[in-house]
Write an enzyme that holds these catalytic residues in place. Sequence first.
Site, PDB file in Angstrom:
ATOM      1  CD  GLU A   1      12.882 -17.640 -28.471  1.00  0.00           C
ATOM      2  OE1 GLU A   1      13.573 -16.933 -29.033  1.00  0.00           O
ATOM      3  OE2 GLU A   1      12.585 -17.190 -27.188  1.00  0.00           O
TER       4      GLU A   1
ATOM      5  CB  THR B   1      19.346 -18.360 -23.628  1.00  0.00           C
ATOM      6  OG1 THR B   1      18.947 -16.970 -23.711  1.00  0.00           O
ATOM      7  CG2 THR B   1      18.188 -19.049 -22.949  1.00  0.00           C
TER       8      THR B   1
HETATM    9  N1  HSE Z   1      12.848 -18.864 -19.770  1.00  0.00           N
HETATM   10  C1  HSE Z   1      14.120 -18.618 -20.387  1.00  0.00           C
HETATM   11  C2  HSE Z   1      15.039 -18.669 -19.332  1.00  0.00           C
HETATM   12  C3  HSE Z   1      13.894 -17.489 -20.960  1.00  0.00           C
HETATM   13  O1  HSE Z   1      15.138 -18.021 -18.300  1.00  0.00           O
HETATM   14  O2  HSE Z   1      15.998 -19.300 -19.909  1.00  0.00           O
HETATM   15  C4  HSE Z   1      15.089 -17.043 -21.912  1.00  0.00           C
HETATM   16  O3  HSE Z   1      15.152 -15.734 -22.435  1.00  0.00           O
END
Ligand code: HSE
Length: 298
Positions: free
Chosen positions: A127, A180
């Site tokens: 990630e 993201t």
């Molecule tokens: N919590 C993260 C975001 C998840 O919202 O940026 C990304 O999939």
Amino acid sequence: NEIKIFCPATIANLSCGFDVLGLCLETAGDEMIIRKSDIKGIRITKIVGADLPLETEKNVAGVSALAMLEAIETEFGFEIEIYKHIKAGSGIGSSAASSAGAVFGINELLGRPFTRKELVQFAMQGEKLASGNAHADNVAPALLGGFTLVRSSNPLDIIKIESPSELYATVVHPQIELKTSDARSVLKQTVSLKSAIIQWGNVGGLIAGLYTKDYDLIGRSLHDEIVEPLRSVLIPGFDLIKKTALENGALGSGISGSGPSIFALSKGKETADKIANAMSSVYDAMNLPYEIHVSKVN
Ligand code: HSE
């Protein structure tokens, strides 16, 4: 010496739980084949369905697997084949599916030296490569199933949350890619006390609702005071899709992870299917291509 695995898609955040809540989708995901090799280290030998790097250090599955091998001595290495169905930048945990899948599969082939919770820390490295941030809210539900809470990421403290058996998720992915990192760059670094109070009230309410099977409480708590107002403008048709979901019986609806996918939770498959049809009609009318999934949560 070889294992074939399903790597589930996941919904992170669930409105009020930015970076801490997530759930596992049973019916959407990738596949992966992992086999032991005489050559030490990790090699990505095949990727089907996506244009992703084969170089181990540049691939989220590779990086996660390497992090795991740093923590345990092995006499052999592993080859990984990845069959992607979840599109990158869809908001349903594409990178998490690959990261979690790699460490889960290798752990099985090694005779399970690590618990599933322990695997989360390795998958988080994937990630980090994907988004610049080692968030665990997608990899934790991908590895543990169901609903999960990241109570703390340092030190890591992951909790599996009970949820009612009739809970279903509908997720629609308008076919645009939203990175993201881009969806994180629109966020503010501070929140007001007033917003924070509303948000943690809802996080507590959602967890309580899940444990007590109180669907109304789950619905009331699926509200995002902080992130959704800033991100929803990046998603075509967001307000209309959400409104449509709620009108068709959803308990709540919001952005799936960092978007552009939009989720709705509901009680029972019939309602979840009805919501899927209604969401489809919205995007059909807008002439916008989309993919839609209905999945049991638990
Ligand atoms: N919590 C993260 C975001 C998840 O919202 O940026 C990304 O999939």
